[in-house]
Structure formats: C-alpha cells, structure tokens
Enzyme design. Structure first.
Site, PDB file in Angstrom:
ATOM      1  CG  ASP A   1      -1.787   1.185   1.347  1.00  0.00           C
ATOM      2  OD1 ASP A   1      -2.286   1.634   0.304  1.00  0.00           O
ATOM      3  OD2 ASP A   1      -1.971   1.695   2.458  1.00  0.00           O
TER       4      ASP A   1
ATOM      5  CG  ASP B   1      -3.206   8.361  -2.991  1.00  0.00           C
ATOM      6  OD1 ASP B   1      -4.308   8.641  -2.512  1.00  0.00           O
ATOM      7  OD2 ASP B   1      -2.157   8.373  -2.340  1.00  0.00           O
TER       8      ASP B   1
END
Length: 1191
Positions: free
Chosen positions: A395, A668
């Site tokens: 992540d 993102d």
C-alpha cells in the site's frame, strides 16, 4: 480454557415471557423470538475435561503420529517384535507431550481477555447478572468506561438527544471517539419504569461481519422507525464521556459482529512444509521397499539354510513355512527401521520456528521508540518463507508514507495558493483559536480571507462543515479534534487556522466560529463517504434559511458531477490538480449546490422512505445520494502532503537489488502515485520506459498491453550479445516469456483499466507484461482488486508473495498473500490483526527479509539436511546387518541406544544449529542483497539436496557397519581372546556413529556460540555417561533382567583396536565431506563464502576489517549511486551502504558466480552478460529455477 463471560457481569432488564421486546431477523423471523441467543462465547478450543481426548484426536490426525501408534501396536505382538515397546512409546509420548503443552499454552493465550463487570436488570429493577446469562431481547444498562457486552440498539442515554460516545479500538484499532445516537422516539426512555413499558419489535438483517453497516426497522406504537449503524453499540466498544446508557440486545454471543469477524483465518503453509510432507511419504515408501527386500531374504534363507537348524533353532510357534516367516520378518523390520521416518521432525521444526519468532520480537533494531512499538511475529509457521519472497505488494498511504497529513496547497476559484512560499510561516496570531502546530507559508491566502473574498470564505466554510470530526474543548479555547482519518483532521485544522473554526456539533446542528462570529447551522443530512462513492456530502440550513449541499471527494468522481457552466473553471482546476499530484500531494475537489426548499422536502421524504425500506436499502439510498449530488458548482481543490517514511527509498533500492519485485497498489490518483514512485526510487530517470495503461475498454487495455510487450521485445531483439530471442522464449511457462527482456521498464495502470486486465481472458497478458517490468504501480484500486492482483501472481508465478499495508482496506490483500505484514500506523490496527508479522515502519521490512528471513531459511534448510542425514546413517546400519544375521530382524544397537539416539544424543546439537546458525553477520546480509537469492531459487533444500543428504547418510552407514565388521573379523583383545562379540561390535558401531554425527554437525555449524559447544560436547559426554552407567554393576544389581552385559562398555573401549577402528571410521566418513567442501570453496565459492572469507581476512590484519577498496577489481558500480544500481551486482557483488551514504567506502568487487548461478537474463544487463563467469547458463534461464514449488 473456561468460557468467556463466566466472571463478567452487566446490568440487564429481564422481561417476563419476553413481552418487552421481540427480535426477528429477515433470515429467520422466528428463530430469535422462540430461541433467544445466549451471550455465552467459547473462544477456547479446550477445557479441563475435553483437553486430553480432543488434543490427542487432533495430534493423531498427523500421519507420522498415527504411523508410530501403529508401530507401537505391532511391538506388542511377540511374534514380530524384536524391540521393547518403550523404544517407540518414549519418543512418541515425548513428542505428544511437547505438542500438547504448546497447544494448551496457545489456547490459554487466545482466550478472550475482556475487562470484568458491566451490569444485569429485572422487570422493574436493576440487578447484577453475568454476561453469559444475557439473552437477545434483554435491556442492558452501561456506565461510563464499561465494555459493551453484546450488540445493542441504543435506546437512551444521559446525554441530550440520546447521544453517547464510544471508542472502537477493540474493533478497528481507532482510538478516536465516535458518536452514536438513539432514535428520537426511544431517547426519552431514561428510567426503568418507562423501559418496562417498552414493547417494540425489531426486524433486522441476519448476523454478519460488516462492522460499518446495519439495517433494521423498529415497530412500536403502530409506527416503524429505520435503524442504521449510527444507532448501534457493538460488542467490544467502550462507553466514553457518557454517564450511562440503555441498550436493547440485538445480537448476542457468537452472533455479535465482533465474533463474526473472528472467523478462522486461512492456514498458511510454507513450501518447505509441503515438501517435507512429500518427502516423508517417499521415506515411508523406501521403508516398505527395505522391509520387502529383507523379508524376501528371510524367506529364502529360512528355505535354504534355516531348515537345517530346526533341531536346535526351531521356528516360533505358529510359523510353519519359510514364506510365513518372511511375512513376519517384514513387520519386524518395519519396526526396526521405523527411525528412518523421523517422529521428532515436526516438533523440532516447531521449536526452531518458535525460536526464530522470538528473535524477531526481541530485535531492538526493529523497535520504534517514538511509538513504543516492537516488531511482532504473529505466527510461527512462516519464518523461513520470509527468506524466499520474490514479490512485495505494498500500500502507499501509511505504508510508504507517514500518513500524517499537512495542508500544503489549495486551488480556489482558479487561483492556486501555496506556490509562493516565504521564509517565515504565516502569522495566525489574529485568531485566538488557531492551532499553534499548523503552518502555512503563502500569506496571499490569509490576505484573501481578510479582504473578504467570497469564494475563499465559502471554500473554508465547506471544510469546517463537511466532515464527521468530533470536537473536544478541555478548557476555554483549547480545541482537540478527533477525526476518523488524518485527511479530514488536516482539512478541518486548516479551516480552523484561517478563521473558520469548527467548535461543536449535535445530531442536528454544527456550530462554527466564522472570523470570530459564532454561527450555528442546522444539519439536515449527512451523505456518508465509502470506497464506492469516494465522496462525502452534508446538507445544511444557514441561519438565513438557505439550504446548501457541500461536497468533497475524489476528482474522478466529482468533476463529472459538476454543472456545465463550470467548464472553464474545471479546466484550470484540473491543471492545478495535475500539478499537485505531480508533486506527490493528495488531492480532493470541493463543490456545493443550492437546494430549493420544495425540492429538499420532497427528496427528504423519499430519503426517509428509503431509510426504512426492508430490502435493498443501500441501493435506494445510493440512488438518492447520486441524484442530489449532480449539477454542483465547483469551489476548488485541496492538496495535502503525506511525507515518505524515513528510509523508504533506501529500503526499496536494496530490496530491488535482492531481486525482489515491488508492486505498489494504492487508491490514490495516477499522478500522485507516480510521483511517490520516483520519490522512493521505484521509478528512476534511467529506466528504459515507463508504460502507462489508462484504457477504458477491454480492447483499449489489451492494445496498450500488447504495445508495451512489443516495445520490450523489439528492444531485446536489437541487442546482439550472444543471446537469441528464441532462446529466451524456450521456457514452457507462458508467464515467463518476457523474463529475459533487456533494459528496465515500469508499468503504471489505473483502477478502471485494471478491472479489465484482471478478466479471465486477459489476466495472463497483464501478468506477463507486468512481471517483465522492474516496478509496477496500480492506481485507484479497490481493496478487492488488491487481493485479485496478489492472487493472480500466486496462481501463475508460483512465487512467494508478501503484502504489506496499514489500513482496513489492505486486509484482503494481506490475507491473500503468502505472508502478510501489518504496519501499526495512523489507521487503526485492523491490518495488524490480520497480519502474520507487524511493525511500525516500512524500513524494518528490509531487516525482516534480508536478516531474519534469510537466516530462518538458511537454518531450516541446514537443520533438515542434517536431520535426514543422521537418521539414515543411524537406521541403514540395521539394513546391512540383516544380510549377516540370517535376516532374523536382530538389531545392531541395544534397545536403549535406539530409544535415546534421537531424543538425547543428537537432538540438542541440531536444534542449536537450527536456532542460532548464520553464515554471515547481519550487517553483511544488509550490505550484500544478492545473498538473498538462494532462498528465492530454493537452492538450499529441495529434492536434489534431499537425495544428496540421503546418499551421504547411506554412505556413512555402509562405512559405519563394514569397517568395524572387517576389523572385528580377525581382531583380538590384549589377552589374545577373540574381540568379535555382538555386544562389543554394537558398542563400537554406536560410539562411531555418535562421534561421526557430532563431528558432522560441527562442520555444518557456521556460527559457534557457547550453546552450540555445550550441546555438542555435552551430548557426547552424555552418551558416554549413559553407556557406562548401563553396563555398570549398580544397574545390573537393581535390574538384572534388563542390564545383563556388565562391564561390556568398559572392556570394549579399553581396547586400542576399538579406538583405532572408531578413529578410522570417523576419518573415512568425514574426509570426503571436508575435501568436497574445500574444493568447492576454492573452485566455485558461493557469495556467502566469499563475503565471510573477506571479513575474516580483514579482521586478521591489525584487528579490524580491511578497507573494502583494497579488495577491489576493476570498478563497475558505485555504491553511492544506489538508486541506479542494477544487476551488474551479479558480476560484481558490491556491498550496499545505503544507510550510511558511504561515498568514501569503496564497494567490494568480486568476480564469481553467485549461489546457484544467475537468476535469469532479465536482471542482467545484456551488454555485460557475455562477460560474466558462467554466462552459458544464462541461455537456459528456465533450467536454473530448481524446485520453485517443491511440493
């Protein structure tokens, strides 16, 4: 092992005949009402009564334990047993006892440790009651700081409007307070007399594990009221800042959401585990073959020779033929040769793994002093697989970055703020409520506020209203914000400092101080954020009566919901967003919409009906949210900085040099992820090309992947260095077609493109392209897509995968990977709870893999090789002896030596090696990442290595038997008597065996500690002490039937011939091993051998290591250019001094072949490949991957 709740109490209202309330689930409307669920929870597997039978039943499900139980039964049959029963039962009982103690300890630790004492009630009065006696439908009273005993519907509380505050750290790890509210109709039920008259009926969803969702309806007084998660108090929460509250038990015991989330985690097994199971079956087959050979020999011998001795050596009673004698002999030899199947193997492996886990837990260099968080091995079964990782899935937010958000820039009405920074931060002294820790460097934004720019005012008004932050004011002017996410906290704090201070909230109002003036807005609706919507909205009514919707969310979602008149402003803001994302900032878009009173009333009514709908409630609400969040007006965008954690670039660079591929899976946007990729050195300017896949359709994605593969293939074809493209495609695996591509590439793919790439007909193409790249970044991915990517690599690559994350959205990825690592950061501990290993910073991953993982793999492999060797050397002597004793199933050793060999004489030295051994010091493991490759290639223990160990054991057994046999044939004692007798021969062979295997483990031990010395020499001393004791007068006098051979050991070992025989046997057994290792070290050293030798040579001169520069060959790679370091290290294995940035520390240059050859041409620059030693092996990369999946 007691049941949870036996010592816990709560205050419950028990209503006679269940008249106060009835509970039904949509799954089974009558189940709860007729048979209310008990709150009794059993989190332990055993209790005092069931422990022994249940644990033994579980242990005998292991094939090895069942096999030895079968042998024990055979040994009780006199016709086939040539050994006493205790030779099998002693090791079996020892193994079962150790495992039982371990299981009991684990079960005790896993018991629920909930704090004692909440409270329990009767029809009109309160009474103390144990938790386990609470039933569905009871009403429970909770007081401040008490744990919630079951899943409750909040009825009323001591706070206004039926509010209460809870902490959910036991559920999701978040320590910030959350607010829950009773529905208005029950919020007035504040005393027992009113509660006694409550006769409502709840219809709700069946028990499930969704912590953030609840759907139900309360029917009371001929009305129905919708229930949501905001009305629920879940078991495991703690009541905070609330004097008391009453709740109706909805789910109890195993039906609570806490227990529904405590389901069994998928058991993970290592490749070595699977290989061991296969090898044990092979060994069992080999045992049967030996038994058959010896049984046939017995039948032939009895038929040809034995019949001649029937007068004084008759067959046993019941044996009437040579064939039947051979049949009985088969079972006798199965008993005698049973030690070839190692009963203590599995328990020894568990002990070693437990030791490795403690080393991880105790490692001070993986301890974060700032958070007071040590590293934790949450499992003991995966340690050696840490040394075999090939793919890391990470992540971004909170894992690579700190997840400490700072408001950095913003765009308001097309004007970007934060670009023109001054040396001094903005002065917020005009605002007495400003947060002194907040800093902003562009004064033009504050000037716009003071000049009364309406767009800027509305921008910060939105930030102060559109959130779920809780405010706590401990003293006048000292505000503390409790936010569910760091992003939200950063935005509200920014609004606070610029004069729009969020002060307090109630269920229906939000109070904001706007430039010193207190304004209370009526809160009409909250449209919650989730991973699908990716936005959050609030609808408020201003004091002037104006209704407005404020919305903030991801740019990909919000920009398409704007009114067409915003097009010009959208273009400018999009440019600003791309600029911010290019700097690695996290962005959000802000918009608003004015609502007409009539439209809002009509929409609100539809919302109320949807909220109380018994079915498809979530879908109906989503449709209404989507309807109102259209045609909005753009306000601007925010940019939040989330800095990289310390040491991330160096860690990624070093792991890359260890031939570990790192994939970043993040939610993102693309520009932000790519910028972070460059910041952490995953992406570099020296890369050949970075492919970006952004197709919106299946055909577009397929075409983009095809073009990427073609470019990589064309680049490979254009390089002429002795490797043909066809040779590289010789592998049979489709996913390894591009393994030998030259150059360095990266792949960046968006979430919508990834959804198409993961479809069944395209997943192989995507994987093939991605695996040919050095780095892969997947943007805008969902938690499910993260797990799908990991599963895809596991399915086709057969490589060990590791997933690392810090949030709840990483749990599925962590559970899917072979190894899951949780970062204990800012997003709670859900990732940690689901992980196999946890620590607080990403940089510790380097030490976990390159030190602990590599050592664990090395130790386990050396342990297994030696374990199989010593058992075959011990057992095969019986096989050779069978040809000289008429196949009579007579043993060479006495039965006590057989019993003690594996549990006393040879157990502790091999355990010490398995726990403490190391080939190079820890700093060398970090400096030379290529040392990690043997684990990835599975070189140290595979089927080939197993057969080598077996061959060495058989060779040792041959010499162990035939050298003493040949010597004893003509040897005499000092007094001239014949030396050859059975007991003297047994003592000589046994002594030779113990000495040989002790010398062998001394040769295998690479790192000597006091414990190794004590165990090895102590085991030898123990052997001689027990040997002399068993042949002593004292034991004979106490047990004359068991210890008949008085003085045999003393007389035998007093003969020089015997010691010469033992010495000759030891030398002949050990010298070939020493010679082979010496030649290998001299002619074809492994990288670890060279690193160790250089280190020793350095310490030999002047008491300190030689400067690495004095050891260099012609320079190829500079350790200072860490980010551009490539696989030339395969040619010149340079140490990496990343942490020191050691420009003045020249790297070691060595020209040698790394362990097991080179991994493949894809990680070696083509222009250098032909110059490498062993370059011919590069033409067959597929053949060097020895037993990647050994099972």
């Amino acid at each position: 092992m007691a049941q949870d709740g036996t010592a816990r109490h709560c205050t419950a209202l028990h209503c006679s005949a269940w008249h106060c309330s009835a509970l039904h689930t949509t799954h089974d409307p009558l189940s709860c009402a007729v048979h209310p669920q008990s709150n009794c929870i059993k989190t332990s597997k055993y209790n005092i009564i069931t422990f022994l039978p249940v644990n033994l039943f579980e242990q005998f499900q292991e094939v090895a334990n069942t096999y030895f139980l079968f042998l024990l039964i055979l040994q009780l049959i006199p016709q086939i047993s040539s050994l006493s029963w205790f030779t099998t039962i002693v090791p079996l009982v020892l193994v079962l006892t150790i495992t039982a103690v371990k299981d009991a300890t684990d079960d005790y630790v896993k018991r629920c440790q909930l704090p004692p004492n909440s409270t329990a009630l009767s029809l009109c009065s309160l009474r103390q009651e144990q938790w386990m006696n609470v039933r569905v439908g009871d009403i429970i009273k909770l007081e401040n700081n008490q744990f919630v005993a079951a899943d409750l519907l909040l009825l009323s509380s001591s706070e206004p409007h039926g509010l209460c505050y809870i902490e959910t750290a036991e559920l999701d790890g978040e320590t910030n307070m959350k607010v829950r509210q009773a529905i208005p109709v029950t919020s007035e039920l504040g005393d027992t007399s009113k509660l006694a008259g409550f006769d409502g009926e709840v219809i709700c969803e069946p028990p499930n594990n969704k912590l953030d969702k609840f759907g139900g309806t309360l029917y009371w007084k001929e009305n129905k009221y919708p229930l949501s998660n905001q009305n629920m108090l879940l078991r495991g929460c703690v009541l905070r800042n609330t004097e008391w509250c009453f709740g109706l038990v909805i789910f109890a015991g195993p039906d609570t959401k806490l227990m529904q989330n405590s389901g069994r985690t998928k058991f993970k097994r290592t490749s070595i585990d699977r290989l061991m199971n296969t090898l044990v079956l092979w060994i069992f087959g080999f045992l049967v073959c030996m038994g058959v050979i010896l049984a046939i020999g017995n039948a032939i011998w009895e038929h040809e020779v034995g019949v001649c001795f029937q007068i004084y050596l008759p067959w046993d009673e019941g044996v009437h033929s040579a064939f039947f004698s051979g049949f009985l002999s088969f079972w006798s030899y199965i008993i005698i040769l049973n030690t070839v199947v190692p009963i203590s193997l599995y328990v020894s492996v568990e002990v070693i793994r437990l030791g490795h886990s403690y080393f991880i837990n105790w490692d001070k260099k993986m301890y974060c002093a700032k958070r007071r968080t040590p590293a934790e091995a949450r499992t003991t079964t995966l340690n050696e697989e840490l040394g075999q990782v090939e793919y890391i899935f990470s992540d971004k937010t909170g894992t690579l970055t700190q997840n400490i958000m700072v408001f950095s820039k913003c765009s308001v009405n097309g004007h970007s703020y934060g670009e023109h920074k001054r040396p001094e931060p903005v002065d917020f002294s005009f605002n007495p409520l400003a947060d002194p820790r907040f800093q902003f460097w562009d004064p033009s934004l504050l000037e716009a506020i003071k000049l009364g720019d309406p767009h800027v005012h509305e921008f910060f008004r939105l930030l102060s209203l559109c959130h779920t932050v809780m405010s706590e004011e401990k003293s006048e002017g000292e505000l503390y914000y409790k936010a569910q996410s760091p992003d939200e906290g950063a935005l509200v704090t920014a609004a606070r400092n610029f004069g729009f201070v969020f002060r307090s909230r109630t269920p229906k109002t939000i109070t904001v101080h706007e430039l010193g003036r207190a304004i209370t807005y009526q809160l009409l609706a909250i449209l919650d954020f989730n991973n699908i919507r990716k936005r959050m909205s609030v609808i408020v009514r201003s004091p002037e009566g104006k209704i407005r919707l404020y919305c903030k969310g991801a740019d990909t979602i919000l920009l398409e919901r704007l009114h067409p008149v915003n097009q010009d402003l959208t273009n400018v803001t999009t440019d600003h967003l791309n600029e911010y994302a290019g700097e690695g900032l996290r962005t959000l878009v802000l918009a608003y919409k004015d609502l007409e009173e009539s439209y809002y009333e009509e929409w609100s009514e539809r919302l109320r009906r949807a909220s109380s709908a018994p079915e498809a409630r979530e879908d109906r609400l989503a449709q209404l949210y989507d309807e109102v969040e259209h045609d909005m007006m753009l306000l601007g965008a925010t940019a939040i900085e989330d800095k990289l954690q310390q040491g991330v670039p160096e860690t990624i660079a070093i792991l890359t040099l260890a031939n570990i591929k790192i994939w970043v899976l993040t939610g993102d946007k693309q520009e932000t992820a790519v910028n972070i990729g460059y910041s952490c050195k995953m992406l570099t300017d020296d890369m050949t090309e970075v492919f970006v896949v952004t197709g919106h359709t299946v055909l577009e994605v397929r075409e983009e992947l095809r073009k990427a593969r073609e470019k990589m293939m064309d680049a490979s074809r254009s390089i002429s260095n002795g490797f043909s493209y066809q040779e590289k495609l010789s592998s049979s695996k489709l996913t390894s077609v591009l393994e030998a591509i030259a150059g360095e590439y990266a792949l960046v793919i968006n979430g919508h493109s990834l959804a198409h790439a993961l479809e069944a007909d395209m997943e192989v193409e995507f994987l093939e392209t991605a695996c040919a790249c050095k780095a892969v970044i997947c943007c805008r991915v969902t938690p499910l897509q993260k797990a799908q990517v990991v599963e895809l690599v596991k399915k086709y690559k057969k490589a060990v995968t590791l997933a690392i994350g810090d949030g709840a959205n990483d749990v599925s990825m962590i559970k899917t990977a072979h190894i899951g690592v949780g970062i204990s950061g800012q997003e709670g501990i859900q990732a940690v709870l689901a992980s196999d290993y946890s620590f607080s910073q990403f940089k510790f991953l380097q030490r976990l893999l390159l030190v602990h993982g590599r050592w664990s793999y090395l130790r386990m492999c050396k342990f297994l090789c030696y374990f199989f060797y010593k058992n075959f050397a011990f057992t095969m002597v019986h096989f050779w002896f069978g040809f000289f004793c008429g196949f009579s199933a007579q043993t060479v050793y006495d039965q006590y030596f057989i019993t003690l060999y594996n549990i006393v004489y040879t157990s502790l030295p091999v355990l010490a090696m398995g726990v403490f051994d190391q080939d190079v010091p820890e700093q060398r493991s970090m400096e030379y990442p290529k040392l990690y490759e043997p684990g990835q290639l599975n070189l140290l223990f595979n089927k080939r290595e197993f057969f080598i160990c077996i061959a060495q054991g058989i060779y040792t057994s041959v010499l162990m038997f035939f050298i003493p046999y040949g010597v004893f044939a003509d040897a005499t004692r000092d007094d001239g008597a014949q030396l050859a007798d059975y007991q003297s021969f047994a003592v000589t062979v046994a002594t030779s065996l113990v000495i040989v295997v002790s010398v062998q483990i001394g040769l295998d031990t690479g790192f000597w500690t006091a414990i190794n010395h004590f165990f090895i020499w102590g085991s030898l001393a123990t052997y001689f002490a027990i040997l002399f004791a068993m042949h002593s007068d004292g034991l004979f006098q106490m047990f004359p039937n068991q210890f008949r051979f008085v003085g045999n050991a003393q007389n035998t070992l007093a003969q020089p011939t015997v010691w010469l025989t033992i010495a000759l046997t030891t030398v002949v057994c050990i010298m070939p091993v020493v010679a082979f290792r010496f030649l290998k070290l001299d002619l074809k050293p492994e990288l670890s051998d060279t690193v160790r030798a250089r280190g020793r040579r350095g310490w030999a001169r002047g008491g300190r290591p030689l400067p690495w520069g004095s050891l260099t060959h012609p320079p190829v790679l500079s350790s200072g250019a860490l980010h551009s370091a490539r696989a030339e290290e395969a040619e010149d294995p340079a140490p990496v001094h990343a942490a020191r940035g050691a420009r003045g520390l020249p790297p070691l240059r060595l020209r040698l072949l790394p362990p097991g050859g080179l991994r493949g041409a894809h990680h070696v620059r083509q222009e250098h490949a032909a110059q490498l030693p062993g370059a011919l092996q590069l033409q067959r990369p597929a053949q060097r991957r020895l037993d990647r999946d050994p099972a």
